[in-house]
Scaffold this active site. Structure first.
Site, mmCIF file in Angstrom:
data_model
loop_
_atom_site.group_PDB
_atom_site.id
_atom_site.type_symbol
_atom_site.label_atom_id
_atom_site.label_comp_id
_atom_site.label_asym_id
_atom_site.label_seq_id
_atom_site.Cartn_x
_atom_site.Cartn_y
_atom_site.Cartn_z
ATOM 1 N N TYR A 63 0.836 -1.156 0.007
ATOM 2 C CA TYR A 63 0.064 0.238 -0.094
ATOM 3 C C TYR A 63 0.713 1.212 0.069
ATOM 4 O O TYR A 63 1.100 1.959 0.863
ATOM 5 C CB TYR A 63 -0.963 0.003 1.177
ATOM 6 C CG TYR A 63 -2.158 0.647 0.853
ATOM 7 C CD1 TYR A 63 -3.150 0.140 -0.068
ATOM 8 C CD2 TYR A 63 -2.565 1.942 1.197
ATOM 9 C CE1 TYR A 63 -4.449 0.481 -0.271
ATOM 10 C CE2 TYR A 63 -3.720 2.573 0.856
ATOM 11 C CZ TYR A 63 -4.607 1.750 -0.012
ATOM 12 O OH TYR A 63 -5.970 2.579 -0.310
ATOM 13 N N LEU A 64 1.822 1.168 -0.998
ATOM 14 C CA LEU A 64 2.910 2.265 -1.065
ATOM 15 C C LEU A 64 2.348 3.518 -1.269
ATOM 16 O O LEU A 64 1.496 3.813 -1.934
ATOM 17 C CB LEU A 64 3.878 1.940 -2.128
ATOM 18 C CG LEU A 64 4.360 0.343 -2.087
ATOM 19 C CD1 LEU A 64 5.445 0.416 -3.185
ATOM 20 C CD2 LEU A 64 5.040 0.134 -0.988
ATOM 21 N N HIS A 71 7.215 5.779 0.910
ATOM 22 C CA HIS A 71 7.866 4.612 0.396
ATOM 23 C C HIS A 71 8.696 4.877 -1.277
ATOM 24 O O HIS A 71 9.592 4.601 -1.591
ATOM 25 C CB HIS A 71 6.869 3.601 -0.059
ATOM 26 C CG HIS A 71 6.085 2.924 1.033
ATOM 27 N ND1 HIS A 71 4.919 3.251 1.364
ATOM 28 C CD2 HIS A 71 6.715 2.213 2.118
ATOM 29 C CE1 HIS A 71 4.494 2.587 2.377
ATOM 30 N NE2 HIS A 71 5.675 1.876 2.920
ATOM 31 N N GLN A 127 4.711 -9.300 13.007
ATOM 32 C CA GLN A 127 4.717 -7.963 13.512
ATOM 33 C C GLN A 127 3.554 -7.509 14.161
ATOM 34 O O GLN A 127 3.500 -6.427 14.923
ATOM 35 C CB GLN A 127 5.558 -7.003 12.754
ATOM 36 C CG GLN A 127 4.891 -6.751 11.735
ATOM 37 C CD GLN A 127 5.880 -5.930 10.751
ATOM 38 O OE1 GLN A 127 6.723 -6.490 10.168
ATOM 39 N NE2 GLN A 127 5.738 -4.538 10.559
ATOM 40 N N LYS A 160 3.105 10.715 6.072
ATOM 41 C CA LYS A 160 2.559 9.839 5.166
ATOM 42 C C LYS A 160 2.405 8.532 5.900
ATOM 43 O O LYS A 160 3.499 8.032 6.331
ATOM 44 C CB LYS A 160 3.222 9.449 3.728
ATOM 45 C CG LYS A 160 3.212 10.926 3.031
ATOM 46 C CD LYS A 160 2.122 11.045 2.162
ATOM 47 C CE LYS A 160 2.260 12.061 1.135
ATOM 48 N NZ LYS A 160 1.158 12.290 0.295
ATOM 49 N N SER A 161 1.393 7.800 5.712
ATOM 50 C CA SER A 161 1.209 6.505 6.402
ATOM 51 C C SER A 161 0.188 5.728 5.811
ATOM 52 O O SER A 161 -0.700 6.042 5.308
ATOM 53 C CB SER A 161 0.899 6.531 7.914
ATOM 54 O OG SER A 161 0.527 5.131 8.444
ATOM 55 N N ARG A 171 -1.661 3.851 7.061
ATOM 56 C CA ARG A 171 -2.972 3.465 8.102
ATOM 57 C C ARG A 171 -3.774 4.692 8.230
ATOM 58 O O ARG A 171 -4.592 5.007 8.370
ATOM 59 C CB ARG A 171 -2.271 3.398 9.397
ATOM 60 C CG ARG A 171 -1.954 2.148 9.686
ATOM 61 C CD ARG A 171 -1.671 1.819 11.289
ATOM 62 N NE ARG A 171 -1.536 0.411 11.372
ATOM 63 C CZ ARG A 171 -0.264 -0.283 11.496
ATOM 64 N NH1 ARG A 171 0.876 0.487 11.262
ATOM 65 N NH2 ARG A 171 -0.285 -1.604 11.776
#
Length: 284
Positions: free
Chosen positions: A32-33, A37, A61, A184-185, A187
């Site tokens: 989900y770049l 990224h 994780q 940026k994330s 999530r």
């Protein structure tokens, strides 16, 4: 651009590149770049001959109550981002390719993981270290690129590489932000419209804290208190942690000197977001 789904495919291709004298850069991701990224891939493309990007949502994780199943995935879109940014190979394995059913080997780090995200997610970094060490063995990169947004992860990976003598250079890269300052994330996609507006409070609080430190404030307690005051004014925000730690040891500090990481984790609604900045020791 090559799409590899097995470990052997990756190893065969990397060996071929290395026989040709090519250097290899590596960007590990969970897909989900976004532009963060992309910036890592572009830098790897600038600094190495061939770039491998892994896209693997790593189950080890995630804690038992965390968002493994709902973690966003869009491989077709990810492929376009990788190709445009300069990737030469995507490693996109299934969990069964990465982990044997009877997997009984783990990689953990003491000290660096007891604070920040390690405190609230006690099994997280064991999973990170395990998958990254496996990926380093598979890809055998010359350089690997990690974003500073996950600053504790960056510190942990650097220590693991040092302690276990991995032959790879770890490159930390700056946080990429939205125009309003939100880091940026992947999530961020969980946020509702109202929550997205509220989420800017993380960067707002950190920006004010940085101004205070640059103006001469040395008390970690005062900076922490000021960050909490700003965040707590946002009704949709719930603090997980606000900490000032040594970036070298991830130990809490009382006085701001040397390389200090100012790190926060905040729930906006049900979505946990992290952000940070590093105050680096002034050059004499």
């Amino acid at each position: 651009m090559i799409i590899a789904r097995t470990i052997q495919e990756v190893r065969n291709q990397v060996k071929e590149w290395k026989r040709e004298g090519k250097s290899v850069g590596f960007v590990p991701t969970m897909g989900y770049l976004h532009e963060g990224h992309e910036s890592l891939i572009r830098r790897a493309d600038e600094e190495t001959d061939k770039v491998v990007v892994s896209i693997f949502v790593n189950p080890t994780q995630f804690g038992p109550t965390e968002d493994l199943e709902s973690y966003p995935r869009d491989f077709e879109r990810d492929k376009k981002v990788c190709e445009e940014a300069g990737a030469d190979l995507i490693f996109h394995p299934e969990p069964e390719e990465m982990y044997e059913k009877a997997n009984s080997t783990y990689v953990g780090i003491e000290g660096l993981t007891k604070e920040l995200c390690g405190k609230s997610r006690p099994t997280h970094f064991q999973g990170v270290c395990l998958v990254v060490s496996k990926l380093f063995h598979i890809v055998a990169p010359d350089k690997a690129y990690f974003g500073q947004k996950d600053a504790q992860q960056l510190a942990v990976i650097k220590r693991m590489v040092r302690d276990l003598n991995f032959d790879v250079e770890i490159i930390g890269c700056p946080i990429i932000r939205e125009t309003d300052g939100l880091a940026k994330s992947s999530r961020n996609t969980y946020l509702s419209k109202e929550e997205r507006k509220a989420a800017v409070v993380l960067n707002l609080a950190l920006t004010e804290a940085k101004k205070e430190i640059e103006a001469g404030e040395k008390s970690a307690l005062k900076i922490k208190s000021h960050i909490c005051d700003i965040i707590e004014k946002e009704p949709l925000a719930k603090i997980d942690y606000v900490e000032l730690v040594s970036f070298d040891t991830i130990e809490p500090v009382e006085i701001i000197e040397g390389n200090v990481l100012v790190a926060i984790a905040v729930y906006i609604g049900k979505t946990r977001l992290i952000d940070n900045f590093i105050m680096e020791k002034a050059e004499v």
